[in-house]
Write an enzyme that holds these catalytic residues in place. Structure first.
Site, mmCIF file in Angstrom:
data_model
loop_
_atom_site.group_PDB
_atom_site.id
_atom_site.type_symbol
_atom_site.label_atom_id
_atom_site.label_comp_id
_atom_site.label_asym_id
_atom_site.label_seq_id
_atom_site.Cartn_x
_atom_site.Cartn_y
_atom_site.Cartn_z
ATOM 1 N N HIS A 102 8.795 16.031 -18.056
ATOM 2 C CA HIS A 102 8.070 14.617 -17.753
ATOM 3 C C HIS A 102 8.297 14.526 -16.150
ATOM 4 O O HIS A 102 9.198 14.293 -15.744
ATOM 5 C CB HIS A 102 8.909 13.725 -18.571
ATOM 6 C CG HIS A 102 8.865 13.906 -20.010
ATOM 7 N ND1 HIS A 102 7.852 13.728 -20.892
ATOM 8 C CD2 HIS A 102 10.000 13.989 -20.959
ATOM 9 C CE1 HIS A 102 8.095 13.773 -21.933
ATOM 10 N NE2 HIS A 102 9.342 14.177 -22.257
ATOM 11 N N GLU B 118 7.596 19.410 -23.225
ATOM 12 C CA GLU B 118 7.202 17.753 -23.389
ATOM 13 C C GLU B 118 6.407 17.501 -22.062
ATOM 14 O O GLU B 118 6.567 16.450 -21.494
ATOM 15 C CB GLU B 118 8.240 16.790 -23.638
ATOM 16 C CG GLU B 118 9.365 17.383 -24.684
ATOM 17 C CD GLU B 118 10.484 16.402 -24.999
ATOM 18 O OE1 GLU B 118 10.144 15.022 -24.498
ATOM 19 O OE2 GLU B 118 11.206 16.581 -25.897
ATOM 20 N N GLU C 281 18.940 17.039 -25.117
ATOM 21 C CA GLU C 281 19.404 16.080 -24.292
ATOM 22 C C GLU C 281 21.019 15.924 -24.139
ATOM 23 O O GLU C 281 21.334 14.677 -24.162
ATOM 24 C CB GLU C 281 18.607 14.470 -24.242
ATOM 25 C CG GLU C 281 17.093 14.869 -24.230
ATOM 26 C CD GLU C 281 16.352 13.799 -24.225
ATOM 27 O OE1 GLU C 281 16.928 12.434 -24.623
ATOM 28 O OE2 GLU C 281 15.118 13.735 -24.138
ATOM 29 N N ASN D 71 17.157 21.839 -25.476
ATOM 30 C CA ASN D 71 15.979 21.166 -24.989
ATOM 31 C C ASN D 71 16.388 20.232 -24.038
ATOM 32 O O ASN D 71 17.362 19.206 -24.651
ATOM 33 C CB ASN D 71 15.021 20.631 -26.028
ATOM 34 C CG ASN D 71 13.787 20.070 -25.413
ATOM 35 O OD1 ASN D 71 12.950 20.648 -24.696
ATOM 36 N ND2 ASN D 71 13.272 18.824 -26.231
ATOM 37 N N ASP E 91 4.152 16.018 -19.358
ATOM 38 C CA ASP E 91 3.261 15.062 -19.106
ATOM 39 C C ASP E 91 3.633 14.758 -17.392
ATOM 40 O O ASP E 91 4.694 14.984 -16.980
ATOM 41 C CB ASP E 91 3.314 13.880 -19.835
ATOM 42 C CG ASP E 91 4.670 13.183 -20.236
ATOM 43 O OD1 ASP E 91 5.583 13.506 -19.288
ATOM 44 O OD2 ASP E 91 4.754 12.377 -21.214
#
Ligand code: 9MR
Length: 463
Positions: free
Chosen positions: A238, A265, A160, A202, A267
């Site tokens: 996400h 990640e 990030e 990432n 979701d």
């Protein structure tokens, strides 16, 4: 960090046509036999993983689902900087080790998350800046990657680091303020510490072609051009109630740069489209041969950081949701990765280090001898050096590198070599696993130091 700030709900709603297309594929292809996420992904040469927390390891419903469904694990928090180096120079690996040993005892691979990040830094690091922070950060990368050496499939080396919004530039942070080269310094240190792990960048809000993902794309392209060691890009994914129509094209453009892509990640907010969005992500990954695995960010809805979004594949009782069925269906219908050595971290080609500060090797080594060349990454007040030891026309069984450092330089840490001395003339000898070097092949070690490197001219003797 608040979810509302962190998630960019994509612009392209899943079209009804996609549902019809999915149905047509069901009818057109005979589904493979995979009955679990991990098993089905493995049939396609990929992994399907979950983020886990050791505080749930005594929950039998959780463990039953985890052990049955996934063939890769990542620590949701246990390998972050605050967890692994709570005091400067004092490392704490118990919880991370527990996840690694659980995974490995069941044949699962492990993603490492995350070596450097602006968030979840220990208090002592938050208070540092400049060269002191840079040294601490690189030392952290070196120590943690060395501890887990040989056990991590892929590391999120940097997490990030890009800004949200339209700038396509870096996020401001204490790490960024140490100099724009902090990311490549971290990747070089990680490569030196664990040459077998794939090294990933990432980030989130990169789930389509947009300004932020393009900024990252440009960085990766630059790294590849200059030989900075990077193997993969993690797209966190996400997601909200829509998915960007360029989701797959974005994966493809990173793959075309010569890096793997991992969905790291995943979701998705529960709503009318949850199962379709999960299916779209899975289908997109399996359509790109360099998209090598998918990780969901938790096991059951109530294990998730997203609270009431019910964003995962299992309900709180451990039952499979409709989203689970759609993912499994897409895994079973997906295209296997062609049999290339792409997916194994052990087959990562040797890093080509950039020649910028490397003095050219002018004399060929005598038969049975070796040469050494240095690559330096200098910042204000310190540097990391990687030394490449290359065997001559015959294999060598051990090596000694001698290096006279400029005055004012003090070595503060090293990896993959034994060292005598820390200033002036310093000698380095192989450790047990990198002494034998085949004819014409190379081994690498590295060190970090305070001061200014100038041009380093190491010499090598076979032992
Ligand atoms: O899921 C993680 C949560 O338990 C932590 O409290 C949080 C701390 O910042 O980090 C969460 O995981 C994040 C991951 O490390 C990086 N990408 C975003 C994830 C969700 O916030």
């Amino acid at each position: 960090m608040r979810i509302s700030k962190r998630i960019r709900f994509g612009i392209g709603a899943v079209a009804a046509g996609a549902v019809a297309a999915g149905l047509a594929m069901v009818l057109a292809s005979s589904a493979a036999a995979g009955t679990t996420l991990g098993g089905s992904a493995a049939e396609k040469g990929r992994y399907f993983g979950a983020a886990v927390g050791t505080y749930k390891f005594n929950d039998s419903t959780y463990m039953t689902v985890l052990n049955r469904e996934f063939n890769s694990l990542v620590a949701e928090n246990e390998m972050k900087w605050d967890a692994t180096e709570p005091q400067r120079g004092s490392f704490s690996y118990g919880a991370g080790d527990r996840i690694v040993s659980h995974a490995r005892s069941r044949g699962m691979s492990v993603r490492g998350h995350a070596l450097l990040w602006h968030a979840q830094q220990p208090g002592w690091a938050q208070g540092l800046s400049g060269g002191d922070l840079r040294n601490a950060a690189i030392n952290h990368v070196t120590q943690v990657a060395t501890h887990f050496r040989g056990q991590i499939h892929s590391w999120d080396v940097v997490n990030e680091a890009f800004a949200d919004g339209g700038s396509g530039g870096r996020r401001d942070s204490n790490l960024q303020r140490t100099g724009n080269d902090w990311i490549e310094a971290a990747f070089r240190a990680a490569r030196a510490a664990d040459p077998g792990a794939k090294l990933c960048y990432n980030d989130y809000n990169t789930d389509g072609i947009n300004a932020k993902s393009t900024g990252i794309y440009n960085m990766v392209r630059d790294f590849k051009a200059r030989g900075v060691p990077i193997d993969c890009v993690g797209l966190q994914s996400h997601l909200g109630t829509t998915i960007d129509s360029s989701y797959q094209a974005n994966i493809q453009r990173f793959a075309d740069l010569g890096v793997d892509v991992q969905i790291t990640e995943l979701d998705v907010m529960q709503g009318g489209n949850q199962a379709n969005i999960y299916a779209t992500v899975t289908r997109a990954c399996l359509a790109v041969s360099r998209c090598t695995g998918i990780t969901v960010w938790g096991v059951r809805d109530c294990d998730s950081w997203r609270g009431s979004d019910n964003a995962l594949l299992f309900d709180c009782a451990g039952n499979k949701k409709a989203a689970y069925d759609s993912v499994l269906r897409e895994l079973n219908q997906g295209t296997p990765i062609p049999t290339t050595p792409n997916t194994s971290p052990r087959t990562t080609p040797p890093v080509t280090t950039p020649p910028v500060t490397t003095p050219p090797v002018t004399t060929p080594p005598p038969s049975g001898g070796c040469t050494a060349a240095a690559t330096v990454n200098q910042w204000n007040g310190g540097f990391v050096a990687n030394i490449r030891v290359t065997a001559g026309a015959a294999a060598i069984n051990g090596w000694r590198v001698t290096l006279t450092l400029p005055s004012g330089v003090t070595v503060t840490g090293a990896w993959s070599a034994n060292r005598s001395g820390s200033s002036g003339t310093v000698q380095w000898t192989n450790v047990d696993y990198n002494g034998r070097v085949a004819a014409g092949q190379s081994a690498e070690f590295g060190f970090q130091a305070t001061g200014t490197a100038g041009g380093l001219t190491p010499s090598c003797t076979a032992t």
